[in-house]
Design a protein around this motif. Structure first.
Motif, short mmCIF file in Angstrom:
data_model
loop_
_atom_site.label_atom_id
_atom_site.label_comp_id
_atom_site.label_asym_id
_atom_site.label_seq_id
_atom_site.Cartn_x
_atom_site.Cartn_y
_atom_site.Cartn_z
N ASP A 124 0.84 -1.20 0.00
CA ASP A 124 0.00 0.00 0.00
C ASP A 124 0.88 1.25 0.00
N ARG A 125 0.24 2.39 -0.10
CA ARG A 125 1.00 3.62 -0.30
C ARG A 125 1.26 4.37 1.00
N VAL A 126 0.81 3.85 2.14
CA VAL A 126 0.94 4.58 3.39
C VAL A 126 2.41 4.72 3.77
#
Length: 346
Positions: free
Chosen positions: A42-44
């Motif tokens: 994910d991009r977190v």
């Protein structure tokens, strides 16, 4: 079971890039991944995936974070889609009709032909167990219980008489469902037990963790609604109503007749007084205390003892941190006032 990248993308309703014919056989962490593994990203707090990072056969990730030469399934919610993919790559086991010779089954029980019964299982009279369910070692199913299809009861699960489970319910080791609630009336000299004559209904797709207890209703029903997820070591008292897709973390205790409405999230070690109500979508943080009869309004996050909106809790918590400084200031002011009264100051 093995599935190709293109097949999996189709099942998820997502687009893919790279080698669609590559066979995937397992879900995996990044550290343990190989050419047949599926991982997610994910991009977190992360930048784009580097070529030297990707050892897996396929990654589920946002399109803009995937290098051009990688095999990937594009997703705006990689963690969610990875969980959905796991249902295809690592599906839940299903009963095949295996019965251990030490299982004790009443002749008055109705058990589907493909139900598995592990060592030392006990099934009482009038119990009904649906197709594909699995009862592991030491499970006890009391008289008149109803278990739906494709349920999994792990070792030492106990269902007291009259308990009802829907389809695809998972109960982890040591869970006890349908025991008497904790209800007594004091007559001035002794505690007289209040009747615990109700039942427990657990609806479809509920999962309950290890050593959690759900008490039967005193005169009505304790109900866990469809899709709720309850962690280990949770106590749910008589006549409690837990709504759809509610999440409850470990070591929470819920007193009798409390209602937790749909989609609420309850952190670990939260304590509930009786007859409390948590409205739809509310979030209660860990170690909070909900007083008897309290209504926790929906759509907000709450914390603290007694529980209060998070913004208020943060404000008060900041003030608590300043108490030593504030006490010192107050002591100085008190001393100055005393000196003025004694005529020691102009």
């Amino acid at each position: 079971m093995p599935i190709t990248v293109s097949e999996l993308a189709g099942l998820l309703g997502l687009c893919f890039q790279g080698t669609g014919s590559r066979e995937l056989r397992r879900i995996s962490s990044w550290e343990a991944a190989d050419d047949h593994s599926l991982v997610f990203y994910d991009r977190v707090g992360k930048g784009p995936i580097r070529d030297d990072q990707l050892r897996a056969g396929c990654v589920i990730a946002p399109r803009d974070l995937v290098p051009p030469g990688a095999t990937a399934i594009h997703s705006h919610a990689p963690k969610l889609d990875f969980a959905r993919a796991a249902a295809f790559l690592a599906p839940a086991p299903r009963g095949t009709g295996w019965r251990h010779t030490s299982a004790v089954v009443s002749s008055a029980a109705e058990i589907d032909a493909d139900v598995d019964l592990g060592p030392c299982c006990v099934v009482g009279a009038g119990a009904v167990i649906g197709r594909g369910s699995i009862l592991h070692a030491g499970v006890v199913v009391g008289e008149g219980c109803s278990i739906g299809a494709d349920c999994i009861l792990h070792p030492r699960v106990i269902l007291y008489p009259g308990t009802t489970l829907g389809d695809r319910v998972v109960l982890h080791a040591g869970a006890v469902i349908g025991g008497d609630g904790f209800g007594y009336v004091f007559d001035g000299q002794a505690q007289v037990k209040f009747p615990q004559a109700g039942s427990v209904v657990i609806e479809d797709d509920v999962e309950i963790g290890c050593n959690t207890t759900v008490d039967r209703g005193s005169l009505g029903v304790t109900r866990i609604c469809a899709g709720a997820k309850i962690d280990n070591l949770v106590q749910i008292a008589h006549n409690v109503q837990v709504g759809r897709s509610v999440v409850i973390a470990a070591q929470t205790g819920i007193s009798g007749s409390t209602v937790i409405e749909d989609y609420a999230v309850i952190g670990g070690q939260v304590g509930f007084g009786d007859h409390a109500r948590v409205e739809r979508g509310a979030v209660i943080g860990s170690k909070a205390g909900v007083l008897p009869g309290k209504i926790v309004r929906g759509g907000e996050t709450y914390w603290g003892v007694p529980v209060r909106p998070l913004s208020e809790y943060k404000r008060l918590n900041a003030l608590f941190g300043r108490l030593p400084e504030m006490k010192s200031d107050i002591d100085s002011l008190k001393k100055a006032v005393e000196e003025i009264r004694a005529g020691k100051l102009p």
